[in-house]
Each structure stands twice: as C-alpha cells, then as structure tokens.
Design an enzyme around this catalytic site. Sequence first.
Site, PDB file in Angstrom:
ATOM      1  CB  THR A 167      35.737  19.813  19.497  1.00  0.00           C
ATOM      2  OG1 THR A 167      35.156  19.637  18.211  1.00  0.00           O
ATOM      3  CG2 THR A 167      37.101  19.171  19.539  1.00  0.00           C
ATOM      4  CB  VAL A 196      38.662  14.263   7.956  1.00  0.00           C
ATOM      5  CG1 VAL A 196      39.678  14.356   9.081  1.00  0.00           C
ATOM      6  CG2 VAL A 196      38.451  12.805   7.549  1.00  0.00           C
ATOM      7  N   GLY A 197      37.447  16.707  10.016  1.00  0.00           N
ATOM      8  CA  GLY A 197      37.659  18.088  10.453  1.00  0.00           C
ATOM      9  C   GLY A 197      39.100  18.327  10.866  1.00  0.00           C
TER      10      GLY A 197
HETATM   11  N1  GLY Z   1      36.432  21.214  15.324  1.00  0.00           N
HETATM   12  C1  GLY Z   1      35.770  20.013  15.082  1.00  0.00           C
HETATM   13  C2  GLY Z   1      35.425  19.793  13.681  1.00  0.00           C
HETATM   14  O1  GLY Z   1      35.234  20.738  12.925  1.00  0.00           O
HETATM   15  O2  GLY Z   1      35.316  18.652  13.301  1.00  0.00           O
END
Ligand code: GLY
Length: 311
Positions: A167, A196-197
């Site tokens: 990310t 969704v994260g």
């Molecule tokens: N930190 C990015 C995700 O888990 O989508």
Amino acid sequence: MKPSLIVHGGAWNIPDEAIDACKSGCERALRRGWSILSRGGHALDAIEATVMVLEDDPAFDAGYGSHLNLDGRVECDAMVMNGATLRAGAASTLERVKNPIRVARAILEKCPHMMVVGEGAERFAKEQGIALCDPEDLISEAEREAWLKCKNDKHAAEHHRGHEQGTVGAVALDKEGNLFAATSTGGTCCKLPGRVGDSPLIGCGCYADSEAGGVSCTGYGEAIMKIVMAKAAVDFLRQSEICVDSSARTSCDVTTAKVAAREAVHLLAKRTHGHGGLILLDRHGNPGFAFNTPRMAYGYVALDGNFVTAV
Ligand code: GLY
C-alpha cells in the site's frame, strides 16, 4: 509555518531485489510533492500529486501494478482526509480508474457523501471528468504472473509478491497549516472480489486531525481495522502532546511523533498479532514512522530540507 511531507510505499517483507525500486519510487513521489509544497502550494495538491506518482509505479500495490483479486482483476481503494474539517473522500473497489486518489479527492471536494464504492464511484468519477480506463490497463505482467502461479497452486501465499502489503500513502502539511493524509491500495493478493481493506476506511488506514496530526497506514487490513490504527495513532499524538509552543518544531515534538507511531504499531501487535506500519506528521509537521514487518519503504523531508528515504 514550515511545510512538511512524509510518504510510504508499504510495510512488508520487501526482498533485497526490490529495495532500490521501492526507495527510488518513494524519492520520486517525495520530490513531486515537495516541488508543490516548497513553492507555497496547497497540501491537497501536493498529496494528490505525491500519491499519483506512487500509484503509477508498479513497485507498489496501488493503481497500476496492484495485486489481482481471486478473479484476476484489480480492485483499488483510496482515501484522503482534511485535518481541518475532518472531512474525508474515500472510494473502494474501483476497477477502471488509473489513479484512485483522484476519485478520493473528487469525493472529498465535490460529493455530499464521504465514501462511495464500485460502479457508483466510477460513475461519479466520470461525471467529474476523470477518465475511466480498461481494467486490463491496471495489470502489470509481474502481478499477472504471480496470480497465475497462485491459481495453479490453490493460491498458496508464497507465490505472492507482498501478499498483504505494498500500500502507499502520504501526509502533507503546507505553509498555511493545511494538513492532509492519504492512502491508496490494490488490497491483498487474491482477495475475494468485493473485499475492502483498511485503506479507505476512515480512522483505519488513514486519518487527519489538524489538532493532533495525520496518519497513513500499511499492512494487513483485517488487523489494522480491529484497532482503528490511524485514529489510534492520532489519539496517541494528542495524549502525548507535551509542547506548549505550537509554532515550534522542537526536539520534544519530534519525540512525540516517534512515540505515537511506535505506540500504535505496538497496539497492533499486542491486540491483533497483526503486521504493518504507519507514517505520520504531528500538527507541527514533525515526522514519525514505525513498523513491525521486516521492512517498510518510506521517505520524508528532514528539517534541514534533505530528502531521507529508506527501506
Ligand atoms: N492495507 C491494505 C489492505 O489490507 O487492503
């Protein structure tokens, strides 16, 4: 006020051969954002430009070169937040947008809502003049190869490049004191379509409050969400604010930023046993970062104006 900028390109077990690409990607992004901030530009323009450089770089899991989901498609999430108003713009599960941060900004500035997902977000983006792309245009050869290997081996994690990480994010403070935080991601490799994260969830992967600071997180979203990590880090900043002179960037402020970052990652490990990291600027622009993964790609502009990048 002195402007400040910090970026990250993900916290994960970055292999030796990817270090140069991650470092130079962070430096390019930093230079782009700083070229705006150092000339007196607005923090929102700087943060959008910074994150776009990271999204365009296939070294990172955002925009072009994002991990593929179980169906072999890219689905991106992004968010940007204004520390003065506490208003955010968040978009999720975008499949046809080259730079998801542009959609997040359009939602922040031009939408009555704060979070829009999927087809609705793409329709809104188009109405705002953001061109939609072919979903294939977001797929890098390296990620397609990783996905094919996984598919042929029941999606075993060892085939993924940065299975859960990569990310990108940034926090920017301009000379007028405007503070913005942003995060953009392709999410986890071989995720279920529609997953969704943490990244587009307010307070989880991103948060900004001009009274305390701004934060962008990276790491395993399902763990980060549990402790609402970005908001937790901002709360640590608020609690440990020990300087009375709000115009000064003193050594105790620097410590406050570092301690708040460490406390939030400590909480992630303690309460979830999860892995990740974060970057932050406190309200004076002092940078802080922490991670409990083997490596994190990050960079910031130091007080003396030098660019610091590391993996
Ligand atoms: N930190 C990015 C995700 O888990 O989508």
